[in-house]
Write a protein that holds these residues in place. Structure first.
Motif, mmCIF file in Angstrom:
data_model
loop_
_atom_site.group_PDB
_atom_site.id
_atom_site.type_symbol
_atom_site.label_atom_id
_atom_site.label_comp_id
_atom_site.label_asym_id
_atom_site.label_seq_id
_atom_site.Cartn_x
_atom_site.Cartn_y
_atom_site.Cartn_z
ATOM 1 N N UNK A 1 0.819 -1.203 0.000
ATOM 2 C CA UNK A 1 0.000 0.000 0.000
ATOM 3 C C UNK A 1 0.845 1.243 0.000
ATOM 4 N N UNK A 2 1.540 1.498 1.097
ATOM 5 C CA UNK A 2 2.317 2.728 1.219
ATOM 6 C C UNK A 2 3.601 2.634 0.415
ATOM 7 N N UNK A 3 3.939 3.708 -0.290
ATOM 8 C CA UNK A 3 5.061 3.697 -1.213
ATOM 9 C C UNK A 3 6.392 3.996 -0.555
ATOM 10 N N UNK A 4 6.902 3.053 0.217
ATOM 11 C CA UNK A 4 8.260 3.210 0.744
ATOM 12 C C UNK A 4 9.054 1.946 0.421
ATOM 13 N N UNK A 5 10.301 2.102 -0.017
ATOM 14 C CA UNK A 5 11.119 0.923 -0.320
ATOM 15 C C UNK A 5 11.419 0.136 0.953
ATOM 16 N N UNK A 6 11.706 -1.166 0.791
ATOM 17 C CA UNK A 6 12.085 -1.977 1.944
ATOM 18 C C UNK A 6 13.577 -2.272 1.965
ATOM 19 N N UNK A 7 14.330 -1.523 1.169
ATOM 20 C CA UNK A 7 15.790 -1.550 1.234
ATOM 21 C C UNK A 7 16.294 -0.116 1.177
ATOM 22 N N UNK A 8 17.488 0.102 1.752
ATOM 23 C CA UNK A 8 18.079 1.432 1.711
ATOM 24 C C UNK A 8 18.669 1.722 0.336
ATOM 25 N N UNK B 1 8.909 21.202 -7.972
ATOM 26 C CA UNK B 1 9.150 20.543 -6.690
ATOM 27 C C UNK B 1 9.630 19.119 -6.936
ATOM 28 N N UNK B 2 10.648 18.713 -6.179
ATOM 29 C CA UNK B 2 11.076 17.314 -6.207
ATOM 30 C C UNK B 2 11.691 16.973 -4.855
ATOM 31 N N UNK B 3 12.218 15.754 -4.764
ATOM 32 C CA UNK B 3 12.803 15.333 -3.486
ATOM 33 C C UNK B 3 13.760 14.183 -3.704
ATOM 34 N N UNK B 4 14.497 13.866 -2.648
ATOM 35 C CA UNK B 4 15.474 12.776 -2.701
ATOM 36 C C UNK B 4 14.864 11.425 -2.380
ATOM 37 N N UNK B 5 13.727 11.416 -1.675
ATOM 38 C CA UNK B 5 13.192 10.175 -1.145
ATOM 39 C C UNK B 5 12.947 9.112 -2.187
ATOM 40 N N UNK B 6 12.263 9.463 -3.268
ATOM 41 C CA UNK B 6 11.886 8.471 -4.269
ATOM 42 C C UNK B 6 13.064 8.070 -5.153
ATOM 43 N N UNK B 7 13.950 9.016 -5.446
ATOM 44 C CA UNK B 7 15.053 8.733 -6.359
ATOM 45 C C UNK B 7 16.172 7.941 -5.696
ATOM 46 N N UNK B 8 16.378 8.130 -4.393
ATOM 47 C CA UNK B 8 17.509 7.485 -3.723
ATOM 48 C C UNK B 8 17.095 6.508 -2.627
ATOM 49 N N UNK B 9 15.793 6.291 -2.466
ATOM 50 C CA UNK B 9 15.270 5.302 -1.521
ATOM 51 C C UNK B 9 15.654 5.593 -0.075
ATOM 52 N N UNK B 10 15.639 6.892 0.272
ATOM 53 C CA UNK B 10 15.805 7.305 1.665
ATOM 54 C C UNK B 10 14.606 8.194 2.024
ATOM 55 N N UNK B 11 13.419 7.604 2.009
ATOM 56 C CA UNK B 11 12.208 8.399 2.201
ATOM 57 C C UNK B 11 12.137 9.014 3.599
ATOM 58 N N UNK B 12 12.774 8.390 4.579
ATOM 59 C CA UNK B 12 12.723 8.902 5.943
ATOM 60 C C UNK B 12 13.554 10.142 6.179
ATOM 61 N N UNK B 13 14.437 10.467 5.255
ATOM 62 C CA UNK B 13 15.269 11.661 5.434
ATOM 63 C C UNK B 13 14.488 12.946 5.205
#
Length: 389
Positions: free
Chosen positions: A35-42, A231-243
Motif C-alpha cells: 500500500x504505502x510507497x516506501x522501499x524496503x531496502x536502503x 518541486x522534487x525530493x530525494x526520497x523516491x530517487x535514492x530510496x531514503x524516504x525517511x530523510x
C-alpha cells in the motif's frame, strides 16, 4: 465547552490518512504491505555513508541555513542543468524543504488566498486537498479516467474561470503512473500563459519513467519559467524516504514567497542529510539508469502477477505504483475490497477512491506499489492468486 467542532472546518473529513490506516492494518494482520510507497531496502551505500560522515564531522547537527546548505542548493541547480538544461541560481532560485510534502504545503500557503481556485488532476495525492483547504482556496478537479488516464485538455480549458489562480500538476502521476506527453505539456503551458496562471508541479518521480516515456519539466517550456514552482525530493530517487529532503526551484520572486511560508512550518530540517543528498545528486548516470531499469523490472513482475490473479491492470508509464480494477472479480467497492484483502490474501493495498472527489470515478480501482524486494513481490503475487479461487 462550546458545541463548535475542535477541528478546523476546512479540514473536516480529513482524518487519519489512508496510508496510516492501511499500514496499521498490515502490521495487525502480518500482511505484506504493498500500500504505502516506501522501499524496503536502503539506497546507495555511499550516500548513507555520506550522511554518517556529515554527522561525525558535525556538519548539520545544528540548524542549517534557512534556504538549505549551500552544497545541496548548488547540487540541485547542477541537477536541473544536467538533466533538463534549466539554469537556476543556487543562492536565489533554490529552496530546500522537509520533503516534497512541505514544499507543496509552503507553495500553496504562500501563493493562494481565500476564494482562489486550484485546478488539480484527480486522483490526487491526499496532501493536495488538505493544503488547498488550509490555504482557504477551492480545489477544482480534472478527472483522469481509465484506461489511459490522459487529461482532457478541452475540459481543462472549460474549468478555468476568473477565480483560477493556479494549476497543480503531478507528473509522473501518482497513483495512475501517467507521464504527461510533450503535446499535453505544451497545451497546458499555453493555457497557463493565456490566463496568466501560476503552476506548481510535483515531480518527485522524475527519474522513474519507463519504456518510451520521458519526463519533461513544464518550467522548460516558453513562458513557463517565470510562473512555475518545480518541486522534487530525494526520497523516491535514492530510496531514503525517511530523510525528508525536498526542494523547490523557481524564480527569485517565487522562491522568496514560498520561503516566507516555509520558514514558519519546519523552519529547517534534515541538516546532515542535506550534505548526503548533495553527493547523491552527483551520482553518475549509471546509477539513475540502473535504478530506473530495476524498478521497471519490478513493475513487470508485479504487473504479470496481478493479471494472473485476475485484476484488470493499467500499466504505469512511471512512479512505483500500479493501478488496477477489481471489476473482473464482480466487485465494485475498492475500499471494502482493500479492508478485506489482508484476511483473504495477506496483502495490503490502497483504494484509489480516497484520491478522488468524484468517488465513482475511482470506486473500483486499487493501487499496489512495487518498490519492494523481489522475494516480497513474488510472495505477494503468490498470495494474490488465492483470489482466483
Amino acid at each position: 465547552m462550546s458545541n463548535r467542532p475542535l477541528l478546523n472546518r476546512r479540514l473536516a473529513g480529513m482524518g487519519t490518512t489512508i496510508f496510516a490506516e492501511m499500514s496499521a492494518l498490515a502490521t495487525a494482520t502480518g500482511s505484506i504491505n504493498l500500500g504505502q510507497g516506501f522501499p524496503d531496502t536502503d539506497g546507495p551505500e555511499e550516500v548513507r555513508e555520506a550522511a554518517v560522515r556529515a554527522l561525525r564531522e558535525g556538519r548539520g547537527n545544528q540548524y542549517p541555513p534557512g534556504p538549505g546548505v549551500p552544497e545541496l542548493r548548488q547540487a540541485i541547480a547542477e541537477h536541473q542543468q544536467r538533466f533538463y538544461g534549466l539554469g537556476y541560481d543556487p543562492d536565489t532560485e533554490v529552496l530546500v524543504t522537509a520533503g516534497a510534502t512541505e514544499a507543496i504545503a509552503a507553495s500553496l500557503l504562500a501563493l493562494l488566498e481565500p476564494g482562489d481556485e486550484v485546478i488539480a488532476f484527480e486522483p490526487f495525492y491526499d496532501s493536495y486537498a488538505a493544503c488547498i483547504a488550509m490555504a482557504g482556496a477551492t480545489r477544482v478537479p480534472l478527472t483522469l479516467r481509465a484506461p489511459d488516464f490522459r487529461p482532457d485538455l478541452d475540459e481543462l480549458r472549460a474549468l478555468i474561470t476568473p477565480r483560477t489562480r493556479l494549476l497543480l500538476l503531478n507528473t509522473p502521476h501518482n497513483p495512475t503512473g501517467t507521464v504527461l506527453a510533450p503535446e499535453e505539456l505544451s497545451a497546458i503551458a499555453a493555457l497557463a500563459v493565456e490566463h496568466d496562471l501560476l503552476v506548481v508541479t510535483d515531480e518527485v518521480y522524475e527519474h522513474l519513467v519507463f519504456g518510451a516515456a520521458v519526463h519533461r519539466p513544464i518550467a522548460a517550456l516558453p513562458g513557463m519559467r517565470e510562473r512555475t514552482v518545480s518541486i522534487s525530493s530525494a526520497g523516491k530517487t535514492f530510496s531514503f524516504t525517511g530523510w525528508k529532503v525536498g526542494w523547490v526551484t523557481a524564480t527569485p520572486e517565487l522562491v522568496a514567497a514560498v520561503r516566507t511560508a516555509k520558514q514558519y512550518l519546519t523552519y529547517v530540517s534534515a541538516g546532515p542529510f542535506q550534505y548526503a543528498v548533495a553527493e547523491a545528486l552527483r551520482l553518475p548516470d549509471a546509477y539513475f539508469d540502473g535504478f530506473r531499469a530495476d524498478l521497471e523490472r519490478k513493475r513487470d513482475l508485479l504487473d504479470a502477477g496481478l493479471r494472473a490473479a485476475g485484476f484488470e491492470v493499467y500499466e504505469p508509464q512511471g512512479t512505483y505504483f500500479i493501478t488496477t480494477d477489481i471489476a473482473p472479480f464482480a466487485e465494485k467497492d475498492a475500499y471494502a475490497f482493500c479492508r478485506a484483502l489482508p484476511e483473504r490474501c495477506g496483502v495490503v493495498a490502497i483504494p484509489n477512491s480516497v484520491f478522488y472527489d468524484d468517488k465513482e470515478a475511482g470506486r473500483s480501482q486499487v493501487r499496489f506499489t512495487f518498490c519492494k524486494q523481489d522475494a516480497v513481490l513474488e510472495d505477494a503475487v503468490s498470495r494474490l492468486q488465492r483470489l482466483r479461487a
